[in-house]
Design a protein around this motif. Structure first.
Motif: not given
Length: 229
Positions: A2-7, A62-69, A72-78, A93-97
């Protein structure tokens, strides 16, 4: 997958007071992103989008796209911290992958074939699921939303273990990587516990006899009291 994106926004004000003010505004949730070769970074996540995302079970595996400034960084929920009695998330808490590095993640275990299960349908058994999620290790590209196991052909008395799960290519079980002693049971089909009618009748008879005996004792006591008077 699944694809998720969060600003998200970078948080400059830190501490409990700043987090409380952020929650009172009711627009963002305080969070942090860490891991990889970068320092931990306090962020705030748009509340409405986040609450919509966590309604989907797949969000947590799932992998989540965090859009910061704009980046985009790929993370997972920790981890999610929740209010003790209100249905609110107070911190995330999000973990960079990294695309080139394997990481560990717990994913849901879905059991299928219950309606057709021989042990349940024909042998009056019942399912006892001992695990609802499994810890795995894989590259981000191989991360499954969930693992699945079919029980349609299982009979009463059957127990399945971690080694019975068919893992997708590129995915390994963290527990099994430690050896056969860690091949934990994940579910079993056991005979349903149904009380025998004769046992129920016997218990009813014992109860009736006990009540009758108590009544006789009480009457005897009353008679003795009358004689003494």
């Amino acid at each position: 997958m699944s694809d998720f994106k969060l600003n998200v926004k970078v948080r400059d004000e830190l501490g409990k007071g700043a987090s409380r003010r952020l929650r009172r505004e009711d627009l963002y949730i305080p969070a942090i992103v860490y891991g990889g070769d970068k320092a931990p970074r306090p962020i705030s996540v748009e509340k409405s989008a986040f609450y919509k995302a966590i309604e989907d079970e797949a969000f947590f595996s799932s992998l989540i796209d965090l859009v910061v400034d704009g980046k985009t960084y790929q993370v997972v929920v920790r981890d999610l911290q929740r209010h003790p009695y209100k249905p609110l998330v107070t911190h995330a808490d999000f973990l960079r992958v990294s695309a080139k590095e394997a990481f560990t993640m717990s994913v849901p275990l879905h059991v299928t074939g219950q309606e057709e299960c021989v042990g349940i349908k024909e042998e009056d058994g019942e399912l006892h699921q001992l695990m609802t999620e499994v810890e795995i290790s894989c590259l981000p590209k191989d991360l499954p939303d969930y693992l699945e196991i079919d029980i349609s052909k299982l009979e009463v008395g059957t127990t399945l273990h971690l080694s019975d799960i068919t893992l997708p290519e590129g995915v390994t079980s963290v527990a099994l990587s430690h050896g056969e002693d860690y091949d934990y049971a994940i579910l079993n089909i056991a005979k349903a516990r149904i009380r025998d009618e004769e046992e129920d009748e016997a218990e009813s008879g014992e109860t009736a006899e006990g009540e009758e005996s108590a009544e006789k004792d009480q009457e005897s006591g009353e008679d003795e009291g009358e004689d003494k008077s």
